[in-house]
Scaffold this motif. Structure first.
Motif, PDB file in Angstrom:
ATOM      1  N   GLY A   1     109.776  71.798  39.216  1.00  0.00           N
ATOM      2  CA  GLY A   1     109.899  73.207  38.871  1.00  0.00           C
ATOM      3  C   GLY A   1     108.555  73.877  39.112  1.00  0.00           C
ATOM      4  O   GLY A   1     107.595  73.221  39.536  1.00  0.00           O
ATOM      5  N   GLY A   2     108.495  75.158  38.828  1.00  0.00           N
ATOM      6  CA  GLY A   2     107.249  75.879  39.024  1.00  0.00           C
ATOM      7  C   GLY A   2     106.134  75.292  38.169  1.00  0.00           C
ATOM      8  O   GLY A   2     106.380  74.788  37.076  1.00  0.00           O
ATOM      9  N   ALA A   3     104.908  75.361  38.650  1.00  0.00           N
ATOM     10  CA  ALA A   3     103.760  74.951  37.844  1.00  0.00           C
ATOM     11  C   ALA A   3     103.517  75.995  36.747  1.00  0.00           C
ATOM     12  O   ALA A   3     104.157  77.055  36.720  1.00  0.00           O
ATOM     13  CB  ALA A   3     102.522  74.804  38.733  1.00  0.00           C
ATOM     14  N   GLY A   4     102.593  75.714  35.863  1.00  0.00           N
ATOM     15  CA  GLY A   4     102.271  76.640  34.783  1.00  0.00           C
ATOM     16  C   GLY A   4     102.882  76.235  33.458  1.00  0.00           C
ATOM     17  O   GLY A   4     102.671  76.900  32.444  1.00  0.00           O
ATOM     18  N   HIS A   5     103.665  75.130  33.471  1.00  0.00           N
ATOM     19  CA  HIS A   5     104.297  74.647  32.239  1.00  0.00           C
ATOM     20  C   HIS A   5     103.725  73.299  31.812  1.00  0.00           C
ATOM     21  O   HIS A   5     104.327  72.603  31.003  1.00  0.00           O
ATOM     22  CB  HIS A   5     105.808  74.501  32.438  1.00  0.00           C
ATOM     23  N   GLU A   6     102.581  72.910  32.356  1.00  0.00           N
ATOM     24  CA  GLU A   6     102.031  71.573  32.121  1.00  0.00           C
ATOM     25  C   GLU A   6     101.863  71.314  30.616  1.00  0.00           C
ATOM     26  O   GLU A   6     101.487  72.235  29.899  1.00  0.00           O
ATOM     27  CB  GLU A   6     100.678  71.445  32.848  1.00  0.00           C
ATOM     28  N   PRO A   7     102.135  70.066  30.207  1.00  0.00           N
ATOM     29  CA  PRO A   7     102.321  68.861  31.009  1.00  0.00           C
ATOM     30  C   PRO A   7     103.682  68.714  31.704  1.00  0.00           C
ATOM     31  O   PRO A   7     103.786  67.877  32.582  1.00  0.00           O
ATOM     32  CB  PRO A   7     102.116  67.727  30.001  1.00  0.00           C
TER      33      PRO A   7
ATOM     34  N   ARG B   1     125.671  68.371   7.452  1.00  0.00           N
ATOM     35  CA  ARG B   1     125.012  67.554   6.440  1.00  0.00           C
ATOM     36  C   ARG B   1     125.063  66.073   6.870  1.00  0.00           C
ATOM     37  O   ARG B   1     126.134  65.581   7.234  1.00  0.00           O
ATOM     38  CB  ARG B   1     125.785  67.783   5.138  1.00  0.00           C
ATOM     39  N   GLY B   2     123.939  65.421   6.883  1.00  0.00           N
ATOM     40  CA  GLY B   2     123.910  64.001   7.258  1.00  0.00           C
ATOM     41  C   GLY B   2     123.662  63.768   8.734  1.00  0.00           C
ATOM     42  O   GLY B   2     123.342  62.642   9.137  1.00  0.00           O
ATOM     43  N   ASP B   3     123.799  64.808   9.561  1.00  0.00           N
ATOM     44  CA  ASP B   3     123.491  64.651  10.992  1.00  0.00           C
ATOM     45  C   ASP B   3     122.016  64.304  11.162  1.00  0.00           C
ATOM     46  O   ASP B   3     121.160  64.842  10.458  1.00  0.00           O
ATOM     47  CB  ASP B   3     123.768  65.966  11.758  1.00  0.00           C
ATOM     48  N   ARG B   4     121.745  63.426  12.119  1.00  0.00           N
ATOM     49  CA  ARG B   4     120.355  63.082  12.418  1.00  0.00           C
ATOM     50  C   ARG B   4     119.898  63.902  13.621  1.00  0.00           C
ATOM     51  O   ARG B   4     120.638  64.033  14.601  1.00  0.00           O
ATOM     52  CB  ARG B   4     120.245  61.587  12.716  1.00  0.00           C
ATOM     53  N   VAL B   5     118.704  64.455  13.515  1.00  0.00           N
ATOM     54  CA  VAL B   5     118.206  65.328  14.584  1.00  0.00           C
ATOM     55  C   VAL B   5     116.758  65.015  14.920  1.00  0.00           C
ATOM     56  O   VAL B   5     116.026  64.426  14.119  1.00  0.00           O
ATOM     57  CB  VAL B   5     118.298  66.829  14.191  1.00  0.00           C
ATOM     58  N   LEU B   6     116.362  65.441  16.127  1.00  0.00           N
ATOM     59  CA  LEU B   6     114.968  65.441  16.545  1.00  0.00           C
ATOM     60  C   LEU B   6     114.496  66.898  16.488  1.00  0.00           C
ATOM     61  O   LEU B   6     115.166  67.787  17.029  1.00  0.00           O
ATOM     62  CB  LEU B   6     114.857  64.895  17.967  1.00  0.00           C
ATOM     63  N   LEU B   7     113.383  67.127  15.819  1.00  0.00           N
ATOM     64  CA  LEU B   7     112.818  68.480  15.719  1.00  0.00           C
ATOM     65  C   LEU B   7     111.543  68.544  16.568  1.00  0.00           C
ATOM     66  O   LEU B   7     110.583  67.814  16.310  1.00  0.00           O
ATOM     67  CB  LEU B   7     112.506  68.805  14.252  1.00  0.00           C
ATOM     68  N   HIS B   8     111.593  69.405  17.564  1.00  0.00           N
ATOM     69  CA  HIS B   8     110.455  69.534  18.496  1.00  0.00           C
ATOM     70  C   HIS B   8     109.888  70.952  18.381  1.00  0.00           C
ATOM     71  O   HIS B   8     110.573  71.925  18.682  1.00  0.00           O
ATOM     72  CB  HIS B   8     110.973  69.258  19.911  1.00  0.00           C
ATOM     73  N   VAL B   9     108.647  71.029  17.906  1.00  0.00           N
ATOM     74  CA  VAL B   9     107.947  72.310  17.888  1.00  0.00           C
ATOM     75  C   VAL B   9     106.957  72.296  19.054  1.00  0.00           C
ATOM     76  O   VAL B   9     106.084  71.427  19.116  1.00  0.00           O
ATOM     77  CB  VAL B   9     107.210  72.551  16.556  1.00  0.00           C
ATOM     78  N   ASN B  10     107.127  73.229  19.960  1.00  0.00           N
ATOM     79  CA  ASN B  10     106.388  73.260  21.214  1.00  0.00           C
ATOM     80  C   ASN B  10     105.500  74.493  21.301  1.00  0.00           C
ATOM     81  O   ASN B  10     105.968  75.617  21.108  1.00  0.00           O
ATOM     82  CB  ASN B  10     107.408  73.283  22.374  1.00  0.00           C
ATOM     83  N   GLY B  11     104.238  74.278  21.598  1.00  0.00           N
ATOM     84  CA  GLY B  11     103.332  75.411  21.780  1.00  0.00           C
ATOM     85  C   GLY B  11     103.432  75.965  23.187  1.00  0.00           C
ATOM     86  O   GLY B  11     103.567  75.209  24.147  1.00  0.00           O
ATOM     87  N   LEU B  12     103.359  77.267  23.334  1.00  0.00           N
ATOM     88  CA  LEU B  12     103.498  77.887  24.657  1.00  0.00           C
ATOM     89  C   LEU B  12     102.165  77.986  25.395  1.00  0.00           C
ATOM     90  O   LEU B  12     102.139  78.424  26.543  1.00  0.00           O
ATOM     91  CB  LEU B  12     104.176  79.248  24.532  1.00  0.00           C
TER      92      LEU B  12
ATOM     93  N   THR C   1     105.840  72.058  26.885  1.00  0.00           N
ATOM     94  CA  THR C   1     106.407  72.971  27.884  1.00  0.00           C
ATOM     95  C   THR C   1     105.730  74.314  27.665  1.00  0.00           C
ATOM     96  O   THR C   1     106.157  75.131  26.856  1.00  0.00           O
ATOM     97  CB  THR C   1     107.937  73.115  27.702  1.00  0.00           C
ATOM     98  N   THR C   2     104.652  74.520  28.390  1.00  0.00           N
ATOM     99  CA  THR C   2     103.843  75.715  28.143  1.00  0.00           C
ATOM    100  C   THR C   2     104.225  76.847  29.095  1.00  0.00           C
ATOM    101  O   THR C   2     104.960  76.647  30.064  1.00  0.00           O
ATOM    102  CB  THR C   2     102.340  75.387  28.315  1.00  0.00           C
ATOM    103  N   ALA C   3     103.742  78.010  28.784  1.00  0.00           N
ATOM    104  CA  ALA C   3     103.903  79.176  29.644  1.00  0.00           C
ATOM    105  C   ALA C   3     102.491  79.707  29.894  1.00  0.00           C
ATOM    106  O   ALA C   3     102.098  80.750  29.358  1.00  0.00           O
ATOM    107  CB  ALA C   3     104.779  80.215  28.960  1.00  0.00           C
ATOM    108  N   LEU C   4     101.728  78.929  30.685  1.00  0.00           N
ATOM    109  CA  LEU C   4     100.311  79.212  30.909  1.00  0.00           C
ATOM    110  C   LEU C   4      99.614  79.411  29.565  1.00  0.00           C
ATOM    111  O   LEU C   4      99.684  78.517  28.732  1.00  0.00           O
ATOM    112  CB  LEU C   4     100.154  80.420  31.850  1.00  0.00           C
ATOM    113  N   ASP C   5      99.013  80.575  29.346  1.00  0.00           N
ATOM    114  CA  ASP C   5      98.232  80.788  28.124  1.00  0.00           C
ATOM    115  C   ASP C   5      98.942  81.716  27.151  1.00  0.00           C
ATOM    116  O   ASP C   5      98.302  82.462  26.409  1.00  0.00           O
ATOM    117  CB  ASP C   5      96.848  81.344  28.486  1.00  0.00           C
ATOM    118  N   MET C   6     100.259  81.660  27.126  1.00  0.00           N
ATOM    119  CA  MET C   6     100.996  82.529  26.204  1.00  0.00           C
ATOM    120  C   MET C   6     100.742  82.104  24.753  1.00  0.00           C
ATOM    121  O   MET C   6     100.724  80.925  24.449  1.00  0.00           O
ATOM    122  CB  MET C   6     102.496  82.456  26.516  1.00  0.00           C
ATOM    123  N   ALA C   7     100.549  83.064  23.865  1.00  0.00           N
ATOM    124  CA  ALA C   7     100.528  82.752  22.436  1.00  0.00           C
ATOM    125  C   ALA C   7     101.968  82.799  21.947  1.00  0.00           C
ATOM    126  O   ALA C   7     102.656  83.816  22.116  1.00  0.00           O
ATOM    127  CB  ALA C   7      99.658  83.754  21.680  1.00  0.00           C
ATOM    128  N   GLY C   8     102.419  81.712  21.398  1.00  0.00           N
ATOM    129  CA  GLY C   8     103.792  81.638  20.938  1.00  0.00           C
ATOM    130  C   GLY C   8     104.227  80.198  20.822  1.00  0.00           C
ATOM    131  O   GLY C   8     103.438  79.282  21.069  1.00  0.00           O
TER     132      GLY C   8
END
Lengths: 328, 328
Positions: A52-58, A246-257, A292-299
Motif C-alpha cells: 500500500g502507500g507509504a506513510g503508514h509505517e511500520p 458478555r463473555g466474548d473474548r476480544v483483542l483491543l488495539h489502540v493505535n497511534g496515528l 498504522t500511522t498517518a505520517l505525523d497526524m495527532a490522533g
C-alpha cells in the motif's frame, strides 16, 4: 513543516535503504520495482504479500518476517503500489502453494492487486480489509482498511507459517477481517511532504471523528472533549457494529496515528478497557502503540477483534519482524 | 494543542492504569507511591531500578521486565520522582544482593536517587548516564542523560539477569555509559499539557541543534537544512567525542523524539550508517524507533555506543518488556 528529508522524490528509497540496513538479518529490499522481502522464506508455504502507500509505517514493511508477511510492496506516500511490484515480490517469495494478498480497501490498491493476481500464473486469493466503520457498510466504495490490517496480517501470517492451504488462509483472513472493527479520531491533520502544508486544518476546539489514515473526512467534525468522552464515543461506535456479547473474548488495539504520545495511547486504552469490562466483554489480548500511522497526524484509532481459540493461538504464535516480535 | 486527556493532574495515573492492564502479564503498578515493577522477579539477583520524569515513554516504564529493569519510578511530566518512590520500589523488588540505580543526569533526579540510596539499608550503587554531548564535558552541572539510557539499561539488565554482583554491574554500567554518546535535533518544540503551548518556538527555517529531551536549549539554533546535512553534523559531533576507530564495532541507535515519522528515522539511520561505514566503523547492532521521547516533539537523536564482545552478547540476550522484546 520541517522534516528530515533530502528531496520528496528520494525520501522513500532513502528510507527503505536505511530500513534494509537496520534489519539486514531479517529482510532484503529490491528497488526496481520496489518490494521488501523476508530473507529466509519457509519452504512450501503460501506466500503472504501485502502493500500500500507509504506513510503508514511500520505497516506493511515492518511486518515482513517470520510468522507474518513474506513481502510488502510500498507505493509512494499515500499512493498505491503498481502491479509490477506485486509480480516481482511474488516471483521472489512465492512457490507452488500460491499467493495470498492482503489488501486494504482503497480503489487504487484493489485495482493494482487485482491486475497482479490476473497476471500471476500461480493460484492467488485476496483478503480485503475494510475495518474502518466510519463510513456506512453500504457506502458505494465500501469501507476503508485501517489499523485492523495488523491483526489480520499477524493471525493469517502465523497460520501460513504452519503450512495451511491457500483456501484455508483466505477463509481465516476473511473471518478475522469480519470480526474486526476500527474507528479513528484526528486532533490535527498530517503533513504530506509533497504538499508542504497539512492535509486539513481543524480549529482548536474541533476533532475529526472517524478520520481515515490519509486524513480522509470521517463521520463528522465535532467538538473537542475529554479523553473519556471521545473514547466512549469511539467505543460505542465499535460496539454497535461488532456487538460483542458478555463473555466474548476480544483483542483491543489502540493505535497511534503518528504524533500522539504513548502516555495518551495508554490512557485511551484504559478508558476503552473500562468500557468493555463493564459490558462483560473479556479483553484477552492487547496491542498499544504506533502500528498504522498517518505520517505525523495527532490522533489515534481503536480496533476491536472478536477472537476464537484458533485466533488466540495464532496471535500468540512466534513472530519476528521489525515492528512486532515475540517468541523469537 | 489538543491532547487525549481528562485532566492534567490525572493524566499520569490514568495512563499508568492502562499500561498496567495492557501488560498485566509483565508488570504491576503501585500508585501510592508510584512505581512499576516486574511481576516475576528473578530471585537472588541485584535489583535494577531507574526512573525519571514522565513524558519520555517508553523510557523507563516500558523497559521493566525480564532482562532489563526490575522497577521504574515515574515522576510527573518532566519532573523528578521522589525518594519515597525509589524506597517503595526497592522494598518490592530488592533482595540481599542490593540495588543498582540507573539515573539520568538531572539535578532533581540525582538528588532524589541519592536520598533514596542513603535511606536504604541494603547495598546500593548508581550508574549516572550523561550521554548528551550537546553540552561541553566540563559544564558545571555535567551533561544530560538522554537516549543512551536505553542502551545502558538493556546491557546492564542482561548482566543482572545472569546473577552478576553489584560491583560488577556498576563497573559494566559505567563502561557502557562512557562508551555512549548522543546528540539530538529538534524541528519543533513539544507541548507540555500543564503549559498549554509549546516549550519553545522555532522559526520555519531554524532547528535546535543539540536539544535536550525536555526541550532544553542545545548548542545553537541553526539553519534548517537537508537531512543529509543535519545528520552529518550530528554524526561528526558524536564522532569527535567518541572517536571510534576503523574496525571498532558500534551500536547505532536512531531515536524519535515523538512526532517524527519512522520513514524519516530510517532515512536518518541510512545517512548515519553511511557516515560511519565510510570511516571503516562496523555497525554491528541497530535500534531505530521512538524509545526516549520528548512528548510530541518533532526531532530525533542519534546515539552511538562502542561495543566489546561482552556488551554485544548482553545486548543480544533475551529481553521481555513492553517496549523491547526478543528471544522471549
Amino acid at each position: 513543516m520541517k522534516k528530515f528529508i533530502n528531496h520528496v522524490d528520494t525520501l522513500l528509497d532513502e528510507s527503505l535503504r536505511g530500513f534494509a540496513k537496520a534489519h539486514a538479518d531479517l529482510v532484503e529490499v529490491s528497488f526496481n520495482p520496489r518490494f521488501v522481502r523476508r530473507r529466509a522464506v519457509t519452504p512450501g508455504k503460501v506466500a503472504l504479500i501485502s502493500g500500500g502507500g507509504a506513510g503508514h509505517e511500520p505497516l506493511h514493511t515492518g511486518f515482513v518476517g517470520k510468522g507474518m508477511l513474506d513481502a510488502a510492496c510500498p507505493g509512494q506516500i499515500f499512493t498505491s503500489p503498481t502491479p509490477d511490484q506485486m509480480l516481482a515480490a511474488a516471483g521472489a517469495v512465492a512457490g507452488d502453494q500460491g499467493v495470498l494478498f492482503i489488501v486494504k480497501n482503497y480503489a487504487g490498491d484493489v485495482m493494482n492487486f487485482e491486475m497482479a493476481a490476473e497476471m500471476l500464473d500461480c493460484p492467488t486469493r485476496t483478503v480485503l480489509v475494510q475495518d474502518d466503520i466510519a463510513l456506512p457498510k453500504e457506502h458505494d466504495i465500501g469501507r476503508r482498511g485501517v489499523a485492523g490490517t495488523t491483526i489480520v496480517e499477524k493471525i493469517v501470517g502465523a497460520a501460513a507459517e504452519e503450512g495451511r492451504s491457500l483456501d484455508d488462509l483466505k477463509a481465516l483472513g476473511d473471518r478475522v477481517a469480519e470480526n474486526t472493527a476500527s474507528i479513528g479520531v484526528a486532533l490535527s491533520g498530517c503533513h504530506v511532504p509533497a504538499l508542504g502544508g497539512p492535509t486539513f486544518e481543524l480549529p482548536p476546539d474541533k476533532i475529526e471523528f472517524g478520520v481515515g489514515i490519509h486524513g480522509e473526512h470521517g463521520r463528522e467534525i465535532t467538538e473537542f472533549a475529554s479523553a473519556t468522552e471521545i473514547v466512549k464515543r469511539m467505543a460505542e461506535a465499535i460496539d454497535e457494529e461488532l456487538q460483542p456479547k458478555r463473555g466474548d473474548r476480544v483483542l483491543l488495539h489502540v493505535n497511534g496515528l503518528g504524533a500522539t504520545t504513548l502516555m495518551e495511547l495508554y490512557l485511551v486504552y484504559e478508558v476503552a478497557h473500562e468500557f468493555w469490562c463493564q459490558e462483560g466483554v473479556e479483553i484477552t489480548r492487547s496491542l498499544v502503540g504506533n502500528y498504522t500511522t498517518a505520517l505525523d497526524m495527532a490522533g489515534c484509532s481503536i480496533t476491536l477483534t472478536r477472537l476464537d481459540d484458533e485466533m488466540i493461538r495464532l496471535w500468540d504464535a512466534p513472530v519476528h519482524t521489525a515492528a512486532l516480535r515475540w517468541g523469537c
